[in-house]
Design a protein around this motif. Structure first.
Motif, PDB file in Angstrom:
ATOM      1  N   SER A   2       0.614  -1.107  -0.200  1.00 49.80           N
ATOM      2  CA  SER A   2       0.025  -0.208   0.217  1.00 49.80           C
ATOM      3  C   SER A   2       0.509   1.238   0.186  1.00 49.80           C
ATOM      4  O   SER A   2       0.011   2.390  -0.206  1.00 49.80           O
ATOM      5  CB  SER A   2      -0.697   0.341   1.305  1.00 49.80           C
ATOM      6  OG  SER A   2      -0.384  -0.358   2.616  1.00 49.80           O
ATOM      7  N   GLY A   3       2.063   1.421  -0.402  1.00 46.22           N
ATOM      8  CA  GLY A   3       2.833   2.217  -0.024  1.00 46.22           C
ATOM      9  C   GLY A   3       2.844   2.726  -1.781  1.00 46.22           C
ATOM     10  O   GLY A   3       2.566   2.803  -2.553  1.00 46.22           O
ATOM     11  N   GLN A   4       3.715   4.231  -1.823  1.00 39.29           N
ATOM     12  CA  GLN A   4       3.780   5.394  -2.534  1.00 39.29           C
ATOM     13  C   GLN A   4       4.641   4.853  -3.373  1.00 39.29           C
ATOM     14  O   GLN A   4       5.573   3.421  -3.655  1.00 39.29           O
ATOM     15  CB  GLN A   4       4.327   6.254  -2.684  1.00 39.29           C
ATOM     16  CG  GLN A   4       2.750   7.602  -1.724  1.00 39.29           C
ATOM     17  CD  GLN A   4       1.397   7.246  -2.519  1.00 39.29           C
ATOM     18  OE1 GLN A   4       1.842   7.280  -3.711  1.00 39.29           O
ATOM     19  NE2 GLN A   4       0.663   6.581  -1.390  1.00 39.29           N
ATOM     20  N   GLU A   5       4.850   5.620  -4.805  1.00 34.92           N
ATOM     21  CA  GLU A   5       6.250   4.748  -5.804  1.00 34.92           C
ATOM     22  C   GLU A   5       7.233   4.787  -5.363  1.00 34.92           C
ATOM     23  O   GLU A   5       8.357   3.973  -5.196  1.00 34.92           O
ATOM     24  CB  GLU A   5       5.528   4.750  -7.233  1.00 34.92           C
ATOM     25  CG  GLU A   5       6.933   4.945  -8.690  1.00 34.92           C
ATOM     26  CD  GLU A   5       6.181   3.448  -9.095  1.00 34.92           C
ATOM     27  OE1 GLU A   5       6.641   2.765  -9.704  1.00 34.92           O
ATOM     28  OE2 GLU A   5       4.914   3.074  -8.355  1.00 34.92           O
ATOM     29  N   VAL A   6       7.982   6.058  -4.624  1.00 30.20           N
ATOM     30  CA  VAL A   6       9.208   5.992  -4.427  1.00 30.20           C
ATOM     31  C   VAL A   6       9.330   5.162  -3.400  1.00 30.20           C
ATOM     32  O   VAL A   6      10.564   4.587  -2.947  1.00 30.20           O
ATOM     33  CB  VAL A   6       9.315   7.811  -4.184  1.00 30.20           C
ATOM     34  CG1 VAL A   6       8.184   7.822  -2.491  1.00 30.20           C
ATOM     35  CG2 VAL A   6      10.322   7.965  -3.685  1.00 30.20           C
ATOM     36  N   GLN A   7       8.595   5.061  -2.274  1.00 27.35           N
ATOM     37  CA  GLN A   7       8.950   3.470  -1.410  1.00 27.35           C
ATOM     38  C   GLN A   7       8.788   2.746  -1.774  1.00 27.35           C
ATOM     39  O   GLN A   7       9.945   1.824  -1.185  1.00 27.35           O
ATOM     40  CB  GLN A   7       7.814   3.664  -0.720  1.00 27.35           C
ATOM     41  CG  GLN A   7       7.052   5.262   0.711  1.00 27.35           C
ATOM     42  CD  GLN A   7       5.903   4.953   1.029  1.00 27.35           C
ATOM     43  OE1 GLN A   7       5.112   4.347   0.948  1.00 27.35           O
ATOM     44  NE2 GLN A   7       5.502   5.958   2.726  1.00 27.35           N
ATOM     45  N   ARG A   8       8.185   1.732  -2.868  1.00 22.29           N
ATOM     46  CA  ARG A   8       8.126   0.906  -3.369  1.00 22.29           C
ATOM     47  C   ARG A   8       9.767   0.651  -4.082  1.00 22.29           C
ATOM     48  O   ARG A   8      10.439  -0.608  -3.848  1.00 22.29           O
ATOM     49  CB  ARG A   8       7.437   0.329  -3.831  1.00 22.29           C
ATOM     50  CG  ARG A   8       5.876   0.311  -3.869  1.00 22.29           C
ATOM     51  CD  ARG A   8       4.528   0.440  -5.139  1.00 22.29           C
ATOM     52  NE  ARG A   8       3.531  -0.229  -4.193  1.00 22.29           N
ATOM     53  CZ  ARG A   8       2.765  -0.512  -5.042  1.00 22.29           C
ATOM     54  NH1 ARG A   8       2.743  -0.572  -6.350  1.00 22.29           N
ATOM     55  NH2 ARG A   8       1.531  -0.303  -4.727  1.00 22.29           N
TER      56      ARG A   8
END
Length: 912
Positions: free
Chosen positions: A54-60
């Motif tokens: 469920s994270g953002q693109e930058v977190q992935r």
């Protein structure tokens, strides 16, 4: 007007975008910040799973980058493989380009670091790689294909055959897309070196032959470039029967792209082929390719010029003399291509006036493209010139390639001259003793107006000068200066004007640093008069600090080669005056850099005697930056000291540090001195008695430097001594020549006849001419008898006593003003020493006749030598003869001053 307004509006918008002080438009809201917040109590595995879900693109992307670190941890390795890796593979199906590229890099690191067993890797990560190669995004597919090719090098043969070979062959079918067939070509070339020849013939060769005949020229060209690897895997015989026919056909392809790939493959495959194959197949094929390239003047021409050096080197052993000459002539043609067509190209543009605008622009574009290709061809030919010199041989350079080399050095395009200048040192090395043939070309390059051309030759000038010095190894350095280097070095020094007019400070730094190589080529006087003034000027006036440091380094390095002590001291004192005591703070800061270089190049003893105290004076400088720079060099000063010899210097250093600690108010300088004190406390000062035993290896370099400095002083003293001896010998020869001339004019010998043993009439013989010359009319014969009691002692011998009954040595007239032999007064002439037979003073022991005899002797010496050397003796003797009055004055005037100048006559008047 409307276009101008639009331009002004666009410029205003661009300037508004540069306003960094206004708030940004894309700030995150509170809700968005809450979405990016993660519970701190989560473990690394749980946090990674949560962010991937469920994270953002930058977190992935961050989780994927951190994947190798998660697998490296032994505690979380199994849990990561079970929970995180499947989640990553799941996310990649719909991931964007940035995440795909991050995953391809992470998957390769996992295999390179052996974080996962090969079996597990092939079941998880390898399958994802193979599937991602077929991505529709070309950037993503290219990234995963590069990863797959790197992975193949790390995987065992069994895994490659089981997991990759079948997939690669399937991608090479004609029904697949062009992208898949291109990927197949690269994969087959990579895995061909992994298998046995029979596997390649059975599994890979049919697909390779099919791709060489592909309908798409990109596929044919890509497969052509992989034929080298396939041939090495199959061996010579299979290559001759299966690969060479395909290669010959590809070099004759209708597409220029394929022909270029074929030529490159021919060059790469040369080392695999035997002499028979090269002679019957490759050499005719290469000649045909070269002729077609020159006739067509297409994109293959620059490639031919690029590959010609490798090509000639690879087939040189299989060429006949006629074929070798053909390749040399072809290379010379490539070096001149396009130069004779400059006028023709200008004539082609004149008929375009009657055509429409579109045709004009297209034709001009074609002309410019053709000109660029021809310039690139000459540039590539210049790049291959050292290879062609090796191919031709140094002995054949002058008749075959010398004129071509001169044309390349004077080519109208700067890129060609830049390329040839960058390889000039290689040509010099290959020519060896024949390097003087290209001396004028080097001078022309050093006088070039293009900074790019100068950069090529300046960067390699030390190697070039070494070649010229070694080529003149049969001559001395002084002879070499009058030979090939007489024109090169002035041109090298003159290039400084052009380089410093540009803003390329890196090239200026390189020039200043390379000036130190002139120590082998120039004499000491030439270095001091021609090179060192340039370095001192740039040390003061150069703008960039690296240029100043480079100039200081070369200056101090060359100063060690200056032989005269006065000149060296003048340079050192100039550095202290111009920098340590300069009014401008940046020059005083440069002095600290100069001291660092002195510590590096000179001995510890020299630095302590010359620069140590001046450097410590800067701790009272009014500029904080100077004191801060001084703090950084204080530990180096302590490393120079040896106790108890340098106890005074250590006290000065401690006083400097204490003053900075106590009275410093600047925060940065205070921090700097604190750091320096911490380092100073760690430095142990060696004792002089322990130095020879414990610190011999550490001080070996310093001892070598000190010995070189001492040898320089010793050589200077020896040269001065030789010069003095030569000057004395020259003056002695001149005096002998003058005395011989006077003797011939007077008709008598210039020697004073000495008394023979057993004869008392040595000076009063029957010869009337001699008697008339020796004794004036007012001297009686009785007085002349006293002369026999006076002996003339040659220089360097002690006077012997003749009448004394004791063995005490007799005293000379050194106390009367005649300098002793070897003293400063005897440098002009060797004056005989007068010895008397009686002890005591002259006034109390000798009569008037003896003084007349002494005056007679001094008069004769005055005629032979200089009056200034005998003036003290005249004064002593004349003082005791003053009672004689008129006779004495007349005697001196007639016999002493008759032939002297007006200056000596004035001295006589002063005596009266």
């Amino acid at each position: 007007m409307g276009s101008l307004d639009a331009t002004s509006t666009s410029l205003a918008e661009d300037l508004q975008d540069l306003q960094l002080d206004r708030p940004a438009k894309g700030l995150k809201s509170v809700e968005e910040l809450e979405k990016l917040t993660v519970d701190e109590h989560l473990s690394d595995i749980e946090r990674s799973v949560y962010l991937l879900s469920s994270g953002q693109e930058v977190q992935r992307i961050s989780v994927i980058h951190n994947l190798p670190d998660l697998l490296r941890d032994t505690e979380s390795h199994d849990e990561c493989m079970r929970r995180v890796v499947p989640k990553v593979r799941e996310v990649l199906h719909l991931a964007q380009t940035e995440m795909q590229v991050a995953a391809s890099s992470a998957f390769l690191q996992i295999l390179q670091k052996n974080l996962v067993p090969v079996q597990n890797y092939s079941q998880t990560f390898l399958q994802t790689i193979l599937n991602s190669v077929d991505s529709k995004d070309p950037d993503v597919a290219s990234a995963w294909l590069d990863t797959l090719l790197d992975v193949i090098d790390l995987l065992p043969k069994e895994v490659i055959k089981k997991e990759i070979l079948g997939s690669a062959i399937a991608k090479g079918q004609l029904a697949q897309s062009v992208q898949s067939r291109l990927a197949c070509c690269r994969i087959l070339g990579k895995i061909s070196t992994k298998f046995e020849p029979f596997v390649i013939k059975k599994e890979i060769l049919p697909v390779v032959q099919s791709l060489c005949q592909d309908v798409d020229y990109e596929v044919r060209g890509c497969m052509c470039r992989q034929l080298d690897c396939v041939a090495r895997g199959m061996g010579l015989e299979a290559t001759k029967s299966a690969i060479l026919p395909e290669l010959v056909e590809l070099t004759n392809d209708e597409e220029c792209h394929v022909r270029i790939a074929g030529l490159e493959t021919v060059v790469n495959i040369l080392s695999l082929l035997d002499a028979e194959t090269c002679g019957t197949t490759i050499i005719p094929l290469v000649c045909k390719i070269c002729q077609q390239a020159v006739q067509a003047e297409d994109a293959t021409l620059p490639v031919v010029a690029t590959q010609l050096g490798k090509l000639c080197h690879g087939i040189s052993d299989n060429l006949t003399d006629e074929q070798r000459q053909w390749f040399i002539d072809f290379y010379k043609k490539l070096c001149h291509v396009g130069l004779e067509k400059n006028k023709a190209s200008s004539r082609v543009t004149t008929p375009l006036i009657d055509k429409d605008r579109g045709s004009k622009e297209s034709d001009l574009t074609d002309i410019f493209e053709l000109e660029d290709k021809l310039v690139e061809c000459r540039k590539n030919s210049a790049y291959n010139f050292p290879a062609m010199v090796l191919f031709c041989g140094a002995k054949q350079f002058k008749p075959e390639l010398h004129l071509t080399f001169t044309h390349l050095c004077k080519d109208p395009h700067f890129l060609v001259r830049k390329t040839i200048s960058s390889g000039f040192h290689e040509v010099c090395k290959l020519l060896g003793n024949n390097a003087n043939l290209i001396q004028s070309d080097l001078v022309a390059l050093l006088k070039d107006e293009s900074i790019e051309v100068l950069r090529g030759v300046i960067s390699t000038i030390p190697a070039i000068l070494d070649c010229y010095m070694s080529s003149g190894s049969n001559h001395t350095v002084s002879e070499s200066k009058s030979g090939p280097l007489s024109d090169i070095i002035p041109a090298f020094l003159a290039s400084e004007n052009a380089i410093f007019t540009s803003h390329n400070w890196r090239l200026q730094e390189e020039l200043m640093r390379n000036l130190s190589c002139l120590s082998r080529c120039y004499s000491s006087e030439s270095l001091y008069n021609k090179v060192i003034p340039i370095l001192r000027q740039k040390l003061v006036k150069a703008r960039a600090l690296p240029v100043k440091v480079a100039a200081a380094h070369s200056l101090l390095k060359l100063t060690r080669k200056v032989k005269k002590r006065e000149q060296r001291e003048e340079i050192y004192h100039g550095l202290i005056h111009d920098f340590c005591h300069a009014r401008k703070c940046y020059l005083r800061n440069v002095f600290i850099d100069i001291c660092r270089i002195v510590i590096e190049l000179y001995s510890k003893k020299f630095f302590k005697e010359t620069f140590y105290e001046y450097l410590l004076e800067l701790h009272t400088d009014s500029v904080p930056n100077i004191r801060l720079s001084l703090c950084s060099i204080l530990p180096d000063l302590k490393r120079l000291l040896i106790l108890p010899t340098d106890r005074g210097l250590l006290q000065q250093l401690d006083a400097c540090v204490r003053k900075l600690l106590v009275s410093e108010k600047d925060r940065d300088v205070s921090d700097g001195i604190q750091s320096a004190v911490e380092e100073l406390d760690k430095i142990h000062i060696p004792m002089q008695s322990m130095t020879r035993r414990n610190f011999f290896e550490q001080d070996l370099d310093d001892q070598k430097k000190e010995e070189e400095e001492k040898l320089l002083l010793d050589n200077e003293e020896k040269e001065l001594k030789k010069e003095e001896e030569a000057a004395e010998k020259k003056k002695g020869d001149k005096r002998n020549l003058v005395s011989a001339k006077k003797g011939s004019e007077n008709g008598s010998s210039s020697r004073i006849p000495g008394p023979r043993k057993g004869s008392r009439a040595g000076l009063s013989g029957s010869n009337s001419t001699t008697k008339k010359f020796l004794y004036p009319s007012h001297i009686t014969p009785e007085d002349s008898k006293e002369v026999s009691k006076t002996k003339i002692v040659p220089p360097g011998k002690a006077p012997a006593s003749t009448t004394s009954t004791t063995n005490k040595p007799s005293k000379t007239t050194r106390g009367s003003g005649i300098p002793a032999p070897g003293s400063a007064g005897t440098r002009r002439a060797s004056v005989p020493t007068i010895s008397t037979s009686r002890r005591g003073s002259l006034g109390g022991q000798l009569g008037t006749g003896s003084y007349y005899s002494l005056l007679l002797l001094l008069a004769w010496l005055a005629r032979q030598l200089t009056f200034s050397a005998l003036f003290p003796s005249f004064a002593v003797v004349f003082s005791f003869c003053i009672s004689a009055g008129t006779h004495t004055a007349k005697f001196i005037k007639n016999l002493v001053f008759s032939d002297f100048s007006y200056e000596k006559l004035s001295i006589y008047q002063i005596m009266q």
